[in-house]
Every structure is written in C-alpha cells, then in structure tokens.
Design a protein around this motif. Structure first.
Motif, PDB file in Angstrom:
ATOM      1  N   SER A 114       0.824  -1.213   0.000  1.00 54.06           N
ATOM      2  CA  SER A 114       0.000   0.000   0.000  1.00 54.06           C
ATOM      3  C   SER A 114       0.857   1.260   0.000  1.00 54.06           C
ATOM      4  O   SER A 114       0.340   2.356   0.193  1.00 54.06           O
ATOM      5  N   ASN A 138       0.465   8.817  -1.933  1.00 57.67           N
ATOM      6  CA  ASN A 138      -0.572   9.670  -2.504  1.00 57.67           C
ATOM      7  C   ASN A 138      -1.340  10.399  -1.403  1.00 57.67           C
ATOM      8  O   ASN A 138      -1.649  11.587  -1.518  1.00 57.67           O
ATOM      9  N   TRP A 139      -1.629   9.686  -0.318  1.00 61.45           N
ATOM     10  CA  TRP A 139      -2.337  10.318   0.805  1.00 61.45           C
ATOM     11  C   TRP A 139      -1.473  11.378   1.472  1.00 61.45           C
ATOM     12  O   TRP A 139      -1.984  12.403   1.932  1.00 61.45           O
ATOM     13  N   CYS A 143       2.284   2.925  -2.358  1.00 62.43           N
ATOM     14  CA  CYS A 143       1.905   3.913  -3.378  1.00 62.43           C
ATOM     15  C   CYS A 143       0.716   4.744  -2.907  1.00 62.43           C
ATOM     16  O   CYS A 143       0.683   5.965  -3.091  1.00 62.43           O
ATOM     17  N   CYS A 144      -0.259   4.078  -2.303  1.00 62.03           N
ATOM     18  CA  CYS A 144      -1.421   4.803  -1.769  1.00 62.03           C
ATOM     19  C   CYS A 144      -1.007   5.719  -0.628  1.00 62.03           C
ATOM     20  O   CYS A 144      -1.497   6.848  -0.512  1.00 62.03           O
ATOM     21  N   GLU A 145      -0.108   5.218   0.217  1.00 59.77           N
ATOM     22  CA  GLU A 145       0.345   6.024   1.351  1.00 59.77           C
ATOM     23  C   GLU A 145       1.019   7.305   0.870  1.00 59.77           C
ATOM     24  O   GLU A 145       0.810   8.382   1.438  1.00 59.77           O
ATOM     25  N   GLU A 147      -7.789  17.019  -5.895  1.00 55.22           N
ATOM     26  CA  GLU A 147      -7.420  15.881  -6.744  1.00 55.22           C
ATOM     27  C   GLU A 147      -6.548  16.332  -7.912  1.00 55.22           C
ATOM     28  O   GLU A 147      -5.558  15.680  -8.257  1.00 55.22           O
TER      29      GLU A 147
END
Length: 220
Positions: free
Chosen positions: A127, A133-134, A129-131, A154
């Motif tokens: 995760s 992004n967040w 990549c998501c982290e 966004e």
C-alpha cells in the motif's frame, strides 16, 4: 475465541471472488512442493470453496457464454497440467518462477487466461503507493487550506505527482542541490530511517538504474 474470530474475519475479507481467482491462477499453488508441504493440502481447482468463488468471478468477468467456455477449457488445461502446461519445464517452473514470469513464459497456449492472470498477479501487494498519494493530499489539503474543493485537491495531487516524475528527466535531478529531491526529502543524507526507506524499497521494481546509481555513489 477472540483470536479465532480475528482469523475468520481476516479470511472472510480475503476470500472474495477476485482473491480466489487470483489464487487459482497462481501456478505456485499447483506445484508438488507446495502441495506436499502440508498433509491434506490440495491445489486450488480441487478446493470447493475456491472453485465456487472462482466460477462466480469468471461469470461476471466473461458474461458471454462462448468466451467463458473457452476460458474454462484453458483453465482445465492449466490446472490439470495438460498439453503445453504438462511439459517438464512448465511443471518444474511452477515452484521456481515468479507467477507473473511463469505466465509470460508458459502461458501462450491459453491467451485469454494468460491475459487475465497477468492483470491479477501483477497487482502490487503493498500500500506504499497509496500512502505516498495520501501524504501528498494531506500536504495540499491542510488545516489552513481546508476550504479547497475535492476536485481541486485531486487535480493538485495529479499535478504534483506528474511534475515529480517529469523532474526526474532533468539533469539537476542527478546532481547539484536538488539531487534526488523526492527520494529522501530532508533526510537524504541517511536512508537508515525516515522518509527515504519506503521510496528506496520501490526503486528495485520501478527504477533499477537509479537504484544502481544511488548505491554506487555511496560506495565511492
């Protein structure tokens, strides 16, 4: 009971049709080494629950009956080790090769199933990549900028990420003050801890050239 309930809850979350079909398309779980490792263990196509969920996913993914029949025929050859899937290299490589590599090497005789397997087994299991992004989103949408609309936030995250990628083509990215600015951040001098650790972990998959250059510089 508490531990048992936690395990059941975790299993339920990971026992969706998409998880089951990905499990069923992983050649590793058909190898004799994996099956013989635990008494009573069976390959995915012999597991009733996995088979039901896999078929449920296939019916949704391939609504056309004729196409789904072709997929089922390909899965029959794959799971049973028939035709090209029954060659010595194909069977031995089930345990040795990475699942995605196995399908690239041995899956050409089942093109529909090969395409599906590469999509499913190529998904990242991290995760990070998501982290990242967040983290970018939290930098843009802060307490002082809390009236920004979701669409604007966004768009700004999109711009930030792509500008970051484009900056890697600049000569300054590999030298001068801004060298590798997006990898270590303020903690660039040390990769033992801090922001650089997760970034470096992903370089071996995405940018091996940069990783080689980075550690070569350290050795010098």
């Amino acid at each position: 009971d508490a531990v048992y309930n936690i395990l059941i809850d975790r299993w339920t979350k990971s026992s969706t049709p998409i998880h089951c079909i990905a499990h069923s398309l992983n050649p590793w779980y058909y190898s004799k080494e994996w099956i013989n490792d635990v008494s009573g263990r069976v390959s995915p196509h012999k597991d009733m629950e996995l088979s039901e969920e896999r078929n449920k996913c296939l019916r949704r993914y391939f609504p056309d009956v004729k196409e789904r029949r072709l997929v089922n025929q390909e899965f029959d050859r794959f799971s049973g080790g028939l035709d090209a899937f029954g060659s010595f290299d194909s069977l031995e490589d089930r345990w040795v090769l990475d699942p995605k590599a196995w399908w690239l090497v041995h899956g050409s005789s089942a093109p529909i199933l090969q395409n599906l397997a590469l999509k499913l087994l190529g998904q990242p299991c991290s995760s990070s990549c998501c982290e990242r992004n967040w983290s970018t989103y939290s930098f843009i949408h802060s307490m002082r900028r809390n009236k920004i609309s979701p669409k604007r936030a966004e768009d700004l995250v999109f711009l930030h990420t792509n500008l970051r990628l484009l900056s890697r083509n600049d000569a300054d990215y590999k030298q001068r003050e801004s060298k590798l600015w997006d990898i270590g951040g303020d903690a660039f001098d040390s990769f033992d801890n801090g922001a650089g650790v997760l970034e470096i972990a992903s370089l071996s998959h995405d940018e091996p050239t940069m990783e080689t250059m980075l550690f070569t510089d350290d050795e010098d």
